[in-house]
Design a protein around this motif. Sequence first.
Motif, PDB file in Angstrom:
ATOM      1  N   VAL A  93       0.754  -1.791   0.274  1.00  0.00           N
ATOM      2  CA  VAL A  93       0.044  -0.290  -0.186  1.00  0.00           C
ATOM      3  C   VAL A  93       1.010   1.198  -0.026  1.00  0.00           C
ATOM      4  CG1 VAL A  93      -1.482   1.431   1.695  1.00  0.00           C
ATOM      5  CG2 VAL A  93      -1.990  -0.996   1.117  1.00  0.00           C
ATOM      6  N   GLN A  94       2.031   1.513   0.803  1.00  0.00           N
ATOM      7  CA  GLN A  94       3.084   2.821   1.036  1.00  0.00           C
ATOM      8  C   GLN A  94       3.556   2.607  -0.614  1.00  0.00           C
ATOM      9  OE1 GLN A  94       2.858   4.497   3.220  1.00  0.00           O
ATOM     10  NE2 GLN A  94       4.194   5.497   2.133  1.00  0.00           N
ATOM     11  N   ARG A  95       4.176   1.680  -0.934  1.00  0.00           N
ATOM     12  CA  ARG A  95       5.040   1.652  -2.767  1.00  0.00           C
ATOM     13  C   ARG A  95       3.731   2.030  -3.280  1.00  0.00           C
ATOM     14  NH1 ARG A  95       7.610   3.156  -5.493  1.00  0.00           N
ATOM     15  NH2 ARG A  95       8.646   2.480  -6.854  1.00  0.00           N
ATOM     16  N   VAL A  96       2.770   1.954  -3.455  1.00  0.00           N
ATOM     17  CA  VAL A  96       1.285   2.055  -4.681  1.00  0.00           C
ATOM     18  C   VAL A  96       1.186   3.325  -4.252  1.00  0.00           C
ATOM     19  CG1 VAL A  96      -0.377   1.574  -5.260  1.00  0.00           C
ATOM     20  CG2 VAL A  96       0.333  -0.087  -5.149  1.00  0.00           C
ATOM     21  N   LYS A  97       0.692   3.568  -3.319  1.00  0.00           N
ATOM     22  CA  LYS A  97       0.766   5.317  -2.653  1.00  0.00           C
ATOM     23  C   LYS A  97       2.179   6.598  -3.180  1.00  0.00           C
ATOM     24  CE  LYS A  97      -1.973   4.988   1.456  1.00  0.00           C
ATOM     25  NZ  LYS A  97      -1.933   5.168   2.936  1.00  0.00           N
ATOM     26  N   GLU A  98       2.586   5.776  -3.193  1.00  0.00           N
ATOM     27  CA  GLU A  98       4.173   6.465  -3.855  1.00  0.00           C
ATOM     28  C   GLU A  98       4.080   6.636  -4.699  1.00  0.00           C
ATOM     29  OE1 GLU A  98       7.225   4.595  -2.004  1.00  0.00           O
ATOM     30  OE2 GLU A  98       6.953   5.754   1.130  1.00  0.00           O
ATOM     31  N   MET A  99       3.786   5.406  -5.396  1.00  0.00           N
ATOM     32  CA  MET A  99       3.776   5.418  -7.348  1.00  0.00           C
ATOM     33  C   MET A  99       2.860   6.611  -7.550  1.00  0.00           C
ATOM     34  SD  MET A  99       5.024   1.916  -7.311  1.00  0.00           S
ATOM     35  CE  MET A  99       4.039   1.719  -9.224  1.00  0.00           C
ATOM     36  N   VAL A 100       1.598   5.833  -7.481  1.00  0.00           N
ATOM     37  CA  VAL A 100      -0.044   6.482  -7.909  1.00  0.00           C
ATOM     38  C   VAL A 100       0.364   8.230  -7.380  1.00  0.00           C
ATOM     39  CG1 VAL A 100      -2.158   6.749  -7.329  1.00  0.00           C
ATOM     40  CG2 VAL A 100      -0.929   4.632  -8.017  1.00  0.00           C
ATOM     41  N   LEU A 101       0.246   8.712  -6.111  1.00  0.00           N
ATOM     42  CA  LEU A 101       0.367  10.374  -5.836  1.00  0.00           C
ATOM     43  C   LEU A 101       0.878  11.356  -6.736  1.00  0.00           C
ATOM     44  CD1 LEU A 101      -0.832  12.225  -4.213  1.00  0.00           C
ATOM     45  CD2 LEU A 101       1.501  12.151  -3.019  1.00  0.00           C
TER      46      LEU A 101
ATOM     47  N   GLY B 146      -5.370  16.077 -11.833  1.00  0.00           N
ATOM     48  CA  GLY B 146      -5.962  17.097 -11.313  1.00  0.00           C
ATOM     49  C   GLY B 146      -6.616  16.524  -9.540  1.00  0.00           C
ATOM     50  N   TYR B 147      -6.460  15.425  -9.120  1.00  0.00           N
ATOM     51  CA  TYR B 147      -7.091  14.588  -8.470  1.00  0.00           C
ATOM     52  C   TYR B 147      -6.228  14.405  -7.363  1.00  0.00           C
ATOM     53  CZ  TYR B 147      -9.509  13.343 -12.675  1.00  0.00           C
ATOM     54  OH  TYR B 147     -10.442  13.031 -14.164  1.00  0.00           O
ATOM     55  N   LYS B 148      -7.157  14.006  -5.754  1.00  0.00           N
ATOM     56  CA  LYS B 148      -6.460  14.157  -4.503  1.00  0.00           C
ATOM     57  C   LYS B 148      -6.508  12.347  -4.625  1.00  0.00           C
ATOM     58  CE  LYS B 148      -7.466  15.035   0.388  1.00  0.00           C
ATOM     59  NZ  LYS B 148      -5.976  14.806   0.422  1.00  0.00           N
ATOM     60  N   LEU B 149      -5.252  11.728  -3.304  1.00  0.00           N
ATOM     61  CA  LEU B 149      -5.528  10.692  -3.691  1.00  0.00           C
ATOM     62  C   LEU B 149      -6.277  10.087  -2.099  1.00  0.00           C
ATOM     63  CD1 LEU B 149      -4.285   7.572  -4.242  1.00  0.00           C
ATOM     64  CD2 LEU B 149      -2.244   8.304  -3.265  1.00  0.00           C
ATOM     65  N   PHE B 150      -7.234   9.685  -2.310  1.00  0.00           N
ATOM     66  CA  PHE B 150      -8.195   9.956  -0.878  1.00  0.00           C
ATOM     67  C   PHE B 150      -7.361   9.001  -0.526  1.00  0.00           C
ATOM     68  CE2 PHE B 150     -11.328   8.915   2.139  1.00  0.00           C
ATOM     69  CZ  PHE B 150     -12.052  10.461   2.113  1.00  0.00           C
ATOM     70  N   ASP B 151      -7.291   7.629  -0.947  1.00  0.00           N
ATOM     71  CA  ASP B 151      -6.395   5.870  -0.133  1.00  0.00           C
ATOM     72  C   ASP B 151      -6.038   5.031  -0.894  1.00  0.00           C
ATOM     73  OD1 ASP B 151      -6.455   5.076   2.327  1.00  0.00           O
ATOM     74  OD2 ASP B 151      -7.999   4.653   2.877  1.00  0.00           O
ATOM     75  N   VAL B 152      -5.272   4.165  -0.668  1.00  0.00           N
ATOM     76  CA  VAL B 152      -5.597   3.224  -0.992  1.00  0.00           C
ATOM     77  C   VAL B 152      -5.770   1.957  -0.381  1.00  0.00           C
ATOM     78  CG1 VAL B 152      -3.431   1.844  -1.845  1.00  0.00           C
ATOM     79  CG2 VAL B 152      -3.869   3.985  -2.845  1.00  0.00           C
ATOM     80  N   GLU B 153      -6.097   0.812  -0.550  1.00  0.00           N
ATOM     81  CA  GLU B 153      -6.318  -0.582   0.168  1.00  0.00           C
ATOM     82  C   GLU B 153      -5.966  -1.360  -1.088  1.00  0.00           C
ATOM     83  OE1 GLU B 153     -10.514  -0.784   0.231  1.00  0.00           O
ATOM     84  OE2 GLU B 153     -10.529   0.956   1.786  1.00  0.00           O
TER      85      GLU B 153
END
Length: 157
Positions: free
Chosen positions: A9-17, A24-31
Amino acid sequence: MQLDDKAIVQRVKEMVLPIVSKMGYKLFDVEFKPERGWVLRIIVDKEGGITVGDCEEISKRISALLDVEDIIPVSYMLEVSSPGLTRELTKAEHFSFFKGRLVRVVLREPIQNRRELIGRIEDVKDDVLVLKDKGTEELLHIPLSIIARANLEIEKW
């Protein structure tokens, strides 16, 4: 096989953010969790809401990146979605993003002999939610640590 789902999850957040932000979007969460197989859920938002077309476009870009990086060692289903109208707020930045909106808060410990409150988000500072109580118009200071659940309320026009 033992999966480190928190690390994924942490790695995906870093890649996707950066991708989501640039679009133009906000990353709300990753599960990343098992649901009839593994599901990687990317939850995005923007002012005014998310459309199905938005989710499709984000999904295409993220899917290509995840295929190249290959950081998830099991097969999974990628799902891109909006957090929904009554989305759950779990982090200080969620409350900040929805400043001025109506929210229902369920507490682990009572405040003024109440465990459930409805009010407007006035502010969030130092992990304390400032909520204007809908009934009394009083400002309540609620530590985020005692919030069991908080969801946006649908406001009637």
